[in-house]
Design a protein around this motif. Structure first.
Motif, PDB file in Angstrom:
ATOM      1  N   VAL A 218       0.862  -1.180   0.000  1.00 41.77           N
ATOM      2  CA  VAL A 218       0.000   0.000   0.000  1.00 41.77           C
ATOM      3  C   VAL A 218       0.898   1.230   0.000  1.00 41.77           C
ATOM      4  N   ILE A 219       0.606   2.177  -0.885  1.00 44.87           N
ATOM      5  CA  ILE A 219       1.387   3.415  -0.977  1.00 44.87           C
ATOM      6  C   ILE A 219       0.434   4.598  -0.862  1.00 44.87           C
ATOM      7  N   VAL A 220       0.794   5.558  -0.007  1.00 40.27           N
ATOM      8  CA  VAL A 220      -0.056   6.724   0.241  1.00 40.27           C
ATOM      9  C   VAL A 220       0.820   7.966   0.329  1.00 40.27           C
ATOM     10  N   GLY A 221       0.323   9.080  -0.200  1.00 36.67           N
ATOM     11  CA  GLY A 221       0.978  10.360   0.006  1.00 36.67           C
ATOM     12  C   GLY A 221       0.531  10.970   1.318  1.00 36.67           C
ATOM     13  N   ASP A 222       1.452  11.611   2.038  1.00 36.43           N
ATOM     14  CA  ASP A 222       1.102  12.118   3.366  1.00 36.43           C
ATOM     15  C   ASP A 222       0.212  13.363   3.323  1.00 36.43           C
ATOM     16  N   GLU A 223       0.015  13.948   2.140  1.00 33.63           N
ATOM     17  CA  GLU A 223      -0.932  15.057   2.000  1.00 33.63           C
ATOM     18  C   GLU A 223      -2.177  14.629   1.219  1.00 33.63           C
ATOM     19  N   ASP A 224      -2.344  13.327   1.070  1.00 35.37           N
ATOM     20  CA  ASP A 224      -3.562  12.764   0.479  1.00 35.37           C
ATOM     21  C   ASP A 224      -4.427  12.300   1.649  1.00 35.37           C
ATOM     22  N   ASP A 225      -5.022  13.282   2.338  1.00 39.92           N
ATOM     23  CA  ASP A 225      -5.568  13.070   3.679  1.00 39.92           C
ATOM     24  C   ASP A 225      -6.579  11.936   3.780  1.00 39.92           C
ATOM     25  N   HIS A 226      -7.435  11.786   2.780  1.00 36.33           N
ATOM     26  CA  HIS A 226      -8.511  10.801   2.901  1.00 36.33           C
ATOM     27  C   HIS A 226      -8.087   9.396   2.462  1.00 36.33           C
ATOM     28  N   CYS A 227      -6.807   9.246   2.193  1.00 37.04           N
ATOM     29  CA  CYS A 227      -6.258   7.908   1.924  1.00 37.04           C
ATOM     30  C   CYS A 227      -5.375   7.409   3.058  1.00 37.04           C
ATOM     31  N   LEU A 228      -4.961   8.292   3.947  1.00 34.49           N
ATOM     32  CA  LEU A 228      -4.017   7.906   5.005  1.00 34.49           C
ATOM     33  C   LEU A 228      -4.598   6.857   5.950  1.00 34.49           C
ATOM     34  N   GLN A 229      -5.735   7.135   6.554  1.00 36.27           N
ATOM     35  CA  GLN A 229      -6.309   6.181   7.502  1.00 36.27           C
ATOM     36  C   GLN A 229      -6.750   4.882   6.826  1.00 36.27           C
ATOM     37  N   PRO A 230      -7.393   4.938   5.645  1.00 35.35           N
ATOM     38  CA  PRO A 230      -7.686   3.686   4.951  1.00 35.35           C
ATOM     39  C   PRO A 230      -6.432   2.887   4.619  1.00 35.35           C
ATOM     40  N   GLY A 231      -5.331   3.568   4.304  1.00 31.09           N
ATOM     41  CA  GLY A 231      -4.074   2.869   4.040  1.00 31.09           C
ATOM     42  C   GLY A 231      -3.564   2.143   5.270  1.00 31.09           C
ATOM     43  N   ILE A 232      -3.651   2.792   6.419  1.00 28.47           N
ATOM     44  CA  ILE A 232      -3.246   2.146   7.668  1.00 28.47           C
ATOM     45  C   ILE A 232      -4.161   0.969   7.980  1.00 28.47           C
ATOM     46  N   PHE A 233      -5.448   1.128   7.696  1.00 26.16           N
ATOM     47  CA  PHE A 233      -6.396   0.025   7.910  1.00 26.16           C
ATOM     48  C   PHE A 233      -6.017  -1.190   7.063  1.00 26.16           C
ATOM     49  N   LEU A 234      -5.696  -0.964   5.792  1.00 26.91           N
ATOM     50  CA  LEU A 234      -5.286  -2.080   4.936  1.00 26.91           C
ATOM     51  C   LEU A 234      -4.035  -2.744   5.484  1.00 26.91           C
ATOM     52  N   LYS A 235      -3.076  -1.948   5.930  1.00 29.41           N
ATOM     53  CA  LYS A 235      -1.837  -2.491   6.500  1.00 29.41           C
ATOM     54  C   LYS A 235      -2.132  -3.393   7.688  1.00 29.41           C
ATOM     55  N   LYS A 236      -3.034  -2.967   8.538  1.00 29.63           N
ATOM     56  CA  LYS A 236      -3.333  -3.726   9.754  1.00 29.63           C
ATOM     57  C   LYS A 236      -4.230  -4.933   9.495  1.00 29.63           C
ATOM     58  N   THR A 237      -4.885  -4.966   8.359  1.00 34.83           N
ATOM     59  CA  THR A 237      -5.910  -5.984   8.105  1.00 34.83           C
ATOM     60  C   THR A 237      -5.443  -7.097   7.176  1.00 34.83           C
ATOM     61  N   ILE A 238      -4.759  -6.740   6.085  1.00 39.33           N
ATOM     62  CA  ILE A 238      -4.281  -7.736   5.124  1.00 39.33           C
ATOM     63  C   ILE A 238      -3.037  -8.408   5.697  1.00 39.33           C
ATOM     64  N   PRO A 239      -2.989  -9.726   5.767  1.00 36.10           N
ATOM     65  CA  PRO A 239      -1.884 -10.424   6.459  1.00 36.10           C
ATOM     66  C   PRO A 239      -0.489 -10.104   5.929  1.00 36.10           C
TER      67      PRO A 239
END
Length: 293
Positions: A218-239
């Motif tokens: 998962v790759i996210v830009g730190d100023e792409d605000d509405h993708c940051l939390q979903p990106g962290i969610f994917l990291k924590k959820t997908i094995p």
């Protein structure tokens, strides 16, 4: 260049370059198949690279009915491209709308994916903004329909997560904006209404994501605000998921930071092909700060 036909008879424009292990690139709403040119030029040195114009994006067909567009159909179209090219498995790389497609590709047909790269994906996932996103998607659809892409692209190309690209690379951003201006008015509107406004949040897919064992980046830009939390969610959820955050970066990751994107993707694919991109070590307990026993 070739045209392939999906199971519902829609023709999709496909381009290829190079030989080797296949990589399928899936573009974002604001782009098209040409948006992956920096990646095709780089990865075609040692990979068979494929990009295609999604339905609704000329020179692919532009179905008139909004019912011909959905998240599930988009994922099936990606499979149809592989089928037509007689490719059994590929690395799947998607940005934004293409990132959502990549996630659904992994959920629906994991046996066809060597790996998944999900970049700049997350708009509409946050529950507190879910209804707002659906409403603004319909508003954007109306604008493309009424004003036309040539006119409305001037507004859309200057979104809060696009100006970073303009500031860093004015020429590259102008190419993006010019490409956006060539979109089909009907295709853009139908894509917004049928795919964007109706797609499920990642949070609603949690059970399936926990079981999806495909190596994922998962790759996210730190100023792409509405993708940051979903990106962290994917990291924590997908094995078997890793997360990279690009600093001072917006939404158009692969064009805004092509060198960093290519280097990261190349390393990820190399680790996957070496069998070294593994699920998280069970000893890495999320709740543990320091081990005391």
């Amino acid at each position: 260049m070739t045209m392939i036909t999906t199971k519902d008879g829609v023709k999709l424009h496909v381009e290829e370059a190079g030989e080797g292990t296949p990589i399928l690139f899936i573009h974002e709403f604001g782009g098209n198949h040409a948006s992956w040119e920096p990646q095709l030029r780089y990865f075609s040195r040692r990979h068979r690279c494929i990009s295609y114009a999604a339905r609704g994006y000329p020179p692919s067909d532009v179905p008139d009915s909004v019912e011909a567009y959905s998240q599930a159909i988009a994922a099936d179209d990606a499979v149809a491209v592989l089928d037509a090219l007689k490719i059994d498995r590929a690395h799947i790389v998607g940005l934004s709308m293409g990132g959502f497609c990549t996630v659904h590709f992994g959920l629906r047909t994991p046996e066809r994916a060597l790996s998944l790269t999900v970049a700049g994906a997350g708009y509409g996932c946050e529950k507190e903004f879910e209804e707002y996103f659906r409403g603004v998607s319909r508003e954007v659809a109306d604008s493309f329909e009424k004003q036309g892409a040539k006119e409305f692209s001037r507004i859309y190309a200057l979104g809060a997560s696009r100006v970073q690209f303009q500031n860093k690379d004015p020429r590259g951003w102008q190419e993006f904006a010019d490409r956006l201006a060539t979109h089909s008015d009907r295709g853009a509107a139908n894509t917004m209404r049928g795919v964007q406004a109706r797609r499920p949040s990642f949070y609603d897919l949690e059970d399936g994501l926990k079981k999806m064992m495909v190596p994922t980046l998962v790759i996210v830009g730190d100023e792409d605000d509405h993708c940051l939390q979903p990106g962290i969610f994917l990291k924590k959820t997908i094995p078997a998921c890793g997360l990279s955050v690009f600093p001072k970066t917006g939404h158009t990751l692969n064009l805004e930071e092509p060198a960093a994107f290519n280097a990261l993707l190349a390393e990820f694919i190399a680790q996957v092909e070496a069998g070294r991109w593994l699920p998280r070590d069970p000893r890495a307990l999320p709740g543990q700060i320091m081990r005391t026993k």
